[in-house]
Design an enzyme around this catalytic site. Structure first.
Site, PDB file in Angstrom:
ATOM      1  N   TYR A  18       0.841  -1.202   0.000  1.00  0.00           N
ATOM      2  CA  TYR A  18       0.000   0.000   0.000  1.00  0.00           C
ATOM      3  C   TYR A  18       0.876   1.253   0.000  1.00  0.00           C
ATOM      4  CZ  TYR A  18      -3.517   3.406   1.381  1.00  0.00           C
ATOM      5  OH  TYR A  18      -4.342   4.504   1.416  1.00  0.00           O
ATOM      6  N   HIS A  22       1.517   4.197  -3.057  1.00  0.00           N
ATOM      7  CA  HIS A  22       1.335   5.641  -2.857  1.00  0.00           C
ATOM      8  C   HIS A  22       2.650   6.405  -3.041  1.00  0.00           C
ATOM      9  CE1 HIS A  22      -2.647   4.526  -1.536  1.00  0.00           C
ATOM     10  NE2 HIS A  22      -2.959   5.795  -1.701  1.00  0.00           N
ATOM     11  N   TYR A  41      -3.635  16.432   1.681  1.00  0.00           N
ATOM     12  CA  TYR A  41      -4.143  15.059   1.708  1.00  0.00           C
ATOM     13  C   TYR A  41      -3.124  14.180   2.414  1.00  0.00           C
ATOM     14  CZ  TYR A  41      -6.931  11.144  -0.140  1.00  0.00           C
ATOM     15  OH  TYR A  41      -7.748  10.052  -0.287  1.00  0.00           O
ATOM     16  N   TRP A  75      -7.625   3.632 -10.569  1.00  0.00           N
ATOM     17  CA  TRP A  75      -6.854   3.585  -9.312  1.00  0.00           C
ATOM     18  C   TRP A  75      -7.543   2.658  -8.307  1.00  0.00           C
ATOM     19  CZ3 TRP A  75      -2.142   4.875  -7.686  1.00  0.00           C
ATOM     20  CH2 TRP A  75      -1.897   4.897  -6.314  1.00  0.00           C
TER      21      TRP A  75
END
Length: 104
Positions: A18, A22, A41, A75
């Site tokens: 993960y 990113h 974000y 995505w």
């Protein structure tokens, strides 16, 4: 500025993958987020729980922009083997968490 928060769940053993995905986020995905007027974000991990937070000019506009994006669809498909994500049927994006407390 409006605030938006969400949660999701990591699949077993997928924390590093993960993070890697990113770290290598697609430029076209970043563009969609910027087009949605999303800033600040951040995503945190606690065990298998993901907690996301961002600020935007309008949560409604940000949700609509993301929900209408084929890049976001791509995505989400790319990420579904590493995480479980609920979707709000009304917006097509993460359900917004209920605010319990804020100190500004």
């Amino acid at each position: 500025m409006e605030k938006f928060t969400w949660t999701a769940k990591l699949k077993d053993g997928m924390k590093q993958e993960y993070i890697k995905r990113h770290d290598e986020i697609w430029p076209e995905m970043v563009k969609v987020l910027k087009d949605a007027k999303i800033s600040n974000y951040t995503i945190w991990i606690d065990g298998d729980t993901l907690f996301g937070y961002y600020e935007c000019e309008s949560v409604e506009f940000a949700a609509k922009t993301q929900a209408e994006s084929p890049i976001v669809d791509k995505w989400n498909e790319y990420m579904k083997d590493v995480m479980e994500m609920k979707k709000d049927p009304a917006t097509g994006t993460h359900p917004k968490l209920e605010l319990a407390f804020s100190l500004d």
